[in-house]
Design an enzyme around this catalytic site. Structure first.
Site, PDB file in Angstrom:
ATOM      1  N   LYS A   1      26.567   0.114  -2.813  1.00  6.78           N
ATOM      2  CA  LYS A   1      25.172   0.115  -3.262  1.00  6.78           C
ATOM      3  C   LYS A   1      25.045   0.621  -4.696  1.00  6.78           C
ATOM      4  O   LYS A   1      24.242   0.123  -5.473  1.00  6.78           O
ATOM      5  CB  LYS A   1      24.316   1.019  -2.370  1.00  6.78           C
ATOM      6  CG  LYS A   1      24.365   0.689  -0.913  1.00  6.78           C
ATOM      7  CD  LYS A   1      23.288  -0.306  -0.549  1.00  6.78           C
ATOM      8  CE  LYS A   1      23.502  -0.844   0.830  1.00  6.78           C
ATOM      9  NZ  LYS A   1      23.330   0.190   1.854  1.00  6.78           N
TER      10      LYS A   1
ATOM     11  N   GLU B   1      17.190   7.889  -4.085  1.00  5.36           N
ATOM     12  CA  GLU B   1      16.136   6.941  -4.453  1.00  5.36           C
ATOM     13  C   GLU B   1      14.763   7.558  -4.234  1.00  5.36           C
ATOM     14  O   GLU B   1      14.582   8.390  -3.347  1.00  5.36           O
ATOM     15  CB  GLU B   1      16.217   5.682  -3.566  1.00  5.36           C
ATOM     16  CG  GLU B   1      17.252   4.672  -3.980  1.00  5.36           C
ATOM     17  CD  GLU B   1      17.239   3.431  -3.085  1.00  5.36           C
ATOM     18  OE1 GLU B   1      16.361   3.317  -2.196  1.00  5.36           O
ATOM     19  OE2 GLU B   1      18.115   2.582  -3.279  1.00  5.36           O
TER      20      GLU B   1
ATOM     21  N   HIS C   1      16.384   0.124  12.601  1.00 10.22           N
ATOM     22  CA  HIS C   1      17.148  -0.668  11.639  1.00 10.22           C
ATOM     23  C   HIS C   1      17.752  -1.921  12.241  1.00 10.22           C
ATOM     24  O   HIS C   1      18.687  -2.501  11.705  1.00 10.22           O
ATOM     25  CB  HIS C   1      18.214   0.192  10.955  1.00 10.22           C
ATOM     26  CG  HIS C   1      17.622   1.413  10.319  1.00 10.22           C
ATOM     27  ND1 HIS C   1      16.664   1.327   9.343  1.00 10.22           N
ATOM     28  CD2 HIS C   1      17.791   2.733  10.551  1.00 10.22           C
ATOM     29  CE1 HIS C   1      16.293   2.537   8.996  1.00 10.22           C
ATOM     30  NE2 HIS C   1      16.958   3.407   9.718  1.00 10.22           N
TER      31      HIS C   1
ATOM     32  N   ARG D   1      26.389 -12.940   3.219  1.00 10.17           N
ATOM     33  CA  ARG D   1      26.760 -13.744   4.398  1.00 10.17           C
ATOM     34  C   ARG D   1      25.598 -14.657   4.778  1.00 10.17           C
ATOM     35  O   ARG D   1      24.500 -14.522   4.258  1.00 10.17           O
ATOM     36  CB  ARG D   1      27.021 -12.798   5.580  1.00 10.17           C
ATOM     37  CG  ARG D   1      25.768 -11.994   5.924  1.00 10.17           C
ATOM     38  CD  ARG D   1      25.872 -11.184   7.195  1.00 10.17           C
ATOM     39  NE  ARG D   1      24.606 -10.584   7.536  1.00 10.17           N
ATOM     40  CZ  ARG D   1      24.138  -9.432   7.080  1.00 10.17           C
ATOM     41  NH1 ARG D   1      24.841  -8.732   6.213  1.00 10.17           N
ATOM     42  NH2 ARG D   1      22.965  -8.974   7.460  1.00 10.17           N
TER      43      ARG D   1
HETATM   44  C1  MV4 Z   1      14.172   2.764   1.867  1.00 11.77           C
HETATM   45  C2  MV4 Z   1      12.911   2.982   2.437  1.00 11.77           C
HETATM   46  C3  MV4 Z   1      11.956   3.566   1.635  1.00 11.77           C
HETATM   47  N1  MV4 Z   1      12.246   3.941   0.368  1.00 11.77           N
HETATM   48  N2  MV4 Z   1      14.414   3.147   0.603  1.00 11.77           N
HETATM   49  C4  MV4 Z   1      16.431   1.366   5.805  1.00 11.77           C
HETATM   50  C5  MV4 Z   1      17.712   0.608   5.969  1.00 11.77           C
HETATM   51  C6  MV4 Z   1      18.234   0.387   4.601  1.00 11.77           C
HETATM   52  N3  MV4 Z   1      18.811  -0.901   4.463  1.00 11.77           N
HETATM   53  C7  MV4 Z   1      17.083   0.607   3.702  1.00 11.77           C
HETATM   54  N4  MV4 Z   1      16.065   1.270   4.433  1.00 11.77           N
HETATM   55  C8  MV4 Z   1      14.991   1.811   3.834  1.00 11.77           C
HETATM   56  N5  MV4 Z   1      15.171   2.187   2.550  1.00 11.77           N
HETATM   57  C9  MV4 Z   1      13.474   3.721  -0.109  1.00 11.77           C
HETATM   58  N6  MV4 Z   1      13.755   4.077  -1.344  1.00 11.77           N
HETATM   59  C10 MV4 Z   1      12.695   2.573   3.750  1.00 11.77           C
HETATM   60  C11 MV4 Z   1      13.745   1.999   4.451  1.00 11.77           C
HETATM   61  C12 MV4 Z   1      13.459   1.613   5.796  1.00 11.77           C
HETATM   62  C13 MV4 Z   1      13.493   0.282   6.172  1.00 11.77           C
HETATM   63  C14 MV4 Z   1      13.826  -0.730   5.281  1.00 11.77           C
HETATM   64  C15 MV4 Z   1      13.879  -2.040   5.677  1.00 11.77           C
HETATM   65  C16 MV4 Z   1      13.578  -2.370   6.988  1.00 11.77           C
HETATM   66  C17 MV4 Z   1      13.245  -1.394   7.881  1.00 11.77           C
HETATM   67  C18 MV4 Z   1      13.199  -0.053   7.490  1.00 11.77           C
HETATM   68  C19 MV4 Z   1      12.874   0.924   8.416  1.00 11.77           C
HETATM   69  C20 MV4 Z   1      12.844   2.230   8.029  1.00 11.77           C
HETATM   70  C21 MV4 Z   1      13.152   2.579   6.722  1.00 11.77           C
END
Ligand code: MV4
Length: 505
Positions: free
Chosen positions: A116, A200, A235, A292
């Site tokens: 990342k 972040e 997730h 993918r």
């Molecule tokens: C975040 C976020 C809020 N702010 N980053 C969760 C899994 C990972 N791939 C990224 N995720 C998140 N990152 C920042 N800076 C909230 C999430 C997140 C989320 C993102 C996508 C789909 C579902 C989610 C569920 C909870 C939190």
């Protein structure tokens, strides 16, 4: 064109790729573990080779065994599907070394997106908007404190090697920072064997919207529109749709151009997905790139009329993209439900077993990408995705109506599935009004939990009242009524974690 493709996967996605091979006049070879001897992908393939014990590390993640089958079967290419070895740069390199074409991006592009922090550095250079924060791992607690104070709380700690929420911590204030940093680091170490953690800014109640891209090996890159993937639990995506109800033509073209810039910055080839977090003002930020074919690719296929697996194969065979950006149009609306073998009454725990009866929906606007059949035993060893039910219509309301009808036709006997969950989601007022964000599903499930608690309390009161009346008050109500609650706990996606660990080896 390839004559024979080895599919290094199982379940519905292996069947999906076999179909594309057969449509293109290509022979399909599959591999299978001991518990998958009678699986649908084995029955549909032209050749099938056993590769060992059920544990993924012994079978679907075992690079030497899979390459050995490629050699013995004289396959000229390997399609990895999703999960397992699909994002493993070492596997892609091993394929190249063995003279078998890997149907996917180059090892270098996969490696660049696998970290990342490396991906964020590349995007910074390419001028792509990404969530504010550090583009390198934090070295010390003191540095973390300084950065967090500058960004402002709450902040998000994330594992550089992470994904799927593992090694991620939401930190509300400086007093939590030290313990969160330590636990994020140790979880990252345990899950990925890598302690790198970066910081972040938090996007509050974001939407998760991703853009499909395709790139040939001659520098042509296009986007195929977005998918709305905000409906998830722990997730794990549950339902996806395309287009996103909040994205208009202008936003689509801005997001699409950014996604193409992301792909080009990584010299990306083949199919890929650029993930964005979208805030309540509809600002979008690059989150990560999935290198993918994704589970939810059918919704994009339905609204664009493209076959992504055909295109992946053609690109890998060295063909140029057969169209340019202005020939791609989004039309209609598609929604996908991921049908899992899991028990809604036991916290959505996996529910393997024998399928005693299977009645599948069909009819206008319905597509099923299926991996099960009547009489088959769903093994406990892998991700419990059984099938994907996809509804298509000229607009969102028609897609919902067709899906609702199809869900009522769907019957899977002998095991538990989450089909009932989709009936509830599609009937939900907020869902119908497209009021979606990543908290939607938790809110909906919480509401119905509260409701069933209320109705349980009412029922208990009614029974108590009846007993009280019948017994003339003497004995009733002495014993407490114990609510039959399922045990809590997370449905851990160990399957994904195993692939990630493998990729980092
Ligand atoms: C975040 C976020 C809020 N702010 N980053 C969760 C899994 C990972 N791939 C990224 N995720 C998140 N990152 C920042 N800076 C909230 C999430 C997140 C989320 C993102 C996508 C789909 C579902 C989610 C569920 C909870 C939190």
């Amino acid at each position: 064109m390839f004559k024979k493709i080895l599919i290094a996967n199982r379940g519905e996605i292996a069947v999906r790729v076999i179909r594309a091979c057969h449509e293109m006049g290509i022979a399909a070879v599959v591999v299978y573990s001991e518990v998958d001897r009678a699986a649908l992908h084995v029955r549909k393939a032209d050749e099938a080779y056993p590769i060992g014990a059920p544990a993924a590390s012994e079978s679907y993640l075992n690079i030497p065994k899979i390459l050995d089958v490629a050699k013995r079967s004289a396959a000229d290419a390997i399609h990895p599907g999703y999960g397992f070895l699909s994002e493993n740069a070492k596997f892609a390199q091993a394929c190249a070394d063995a003279g078998v074409k890997f149907i996917g991006p180059t090892p270098a592009a996969m490696g660049a997106m696998g970290s990342k922090t490396r991906a964020r550095q590349a995007m910074e250079k390419a001028g792509v908007p990404f969530v504010p924060g550090t583009s390198r791992g934090v070295e010390s607690f003191a540095e973390a404190e300084k950065v967090a104070a500058k960004i402002g709380y709450p902040v998000m700690l994330k594992a550089a090697a992470g994904g799927g929420g593992k090694g991620m911590r939401l930190v509300h204030g400086s007093e939590q920072l030290k313990s969160s940093l330590e636990s994020a680091r140790s979880e990252a170490e345990r899950s990925f064997g890598d302690t790198e953690v970066y910081i972040e800014k938090v996007i509050v109640n974001p939407r998760h919207i991703e853009m499909q891209v395709l790139a040939d090996e001659y520098g042509n890159t296009v986007y195929l529109g977005e998918r709305e993937c905000s409906l998830q639990r722990r997730h794990q995506k549950v339902l996806e749709e395309a287009p996103s109800p909040i994205v208009d033509a202008d936003m689509r073209s801005r997001m699409g151009k950014v996604a193409v810039r992301v792909a080009q910055a990584a010299a990306y080839t083949n199919a890929g997905t650029v993930e964005f977090l979208v805030d309540q003002q509809k600002n979008f930020y690059f989150l990560e790139m999935n290198t993918r074919l994704q589970v939810e690719h059918p919704v994009t296929e339905l609204i664009t009329g493209m076959d992504l697996v055909h295109l992946q194969i053609r690109i890998a065979a060295g063909e140029k993209l057969p169209f340019n950006q202005d020939e791609i149009q989004v039309r209609g609306h598609a929604i996908e439900c991921r049908i899992y073998a899991e028990d809604p009454d036991n916290n959505y725990f996996p529910s393997p077993g024998k399928i005693s009866l299977l009645l599948q929906p069909e009819g206008p606007g319905i597509r099923i990408d299926n991996g099960m059949y009547e009489g088959w035993n769903v093994p406990i060893d892998y991700d419990p995705l059984l099938a994907k039910l996809i509804g298509y219509g000229s607009d969102r309301d028609q897609a919902i109506a067709r899906l609702t009808r199809a869900l009522n036709e769907y019957f899977v006997g002998g095991i538990k599935t989450n089909i009932s969950l989709f009936r509830r989601i599609l009937g939900d007022g907020d869902f119908r009004a497209a009021k979606l964000d990543t908290e939607f599903l938790d809110r909906m499930l919480k509401r119905s939990e509260d409701r069933s608690e209320d109705s349980r309390a009412e029922a208990v009161a009614a029974i108590a009242a009846g007993m009280f009346a019948a017994l003339g008050s003497s004995e009733a109500g002495k014993d407490g009524f114990v609510a039959a609650h399922g045990s809590a706990g997370s449905r851990d996606s160990n399957w994904k974690a195993a692939s990630r660990r493998e990729a980092l080896r």
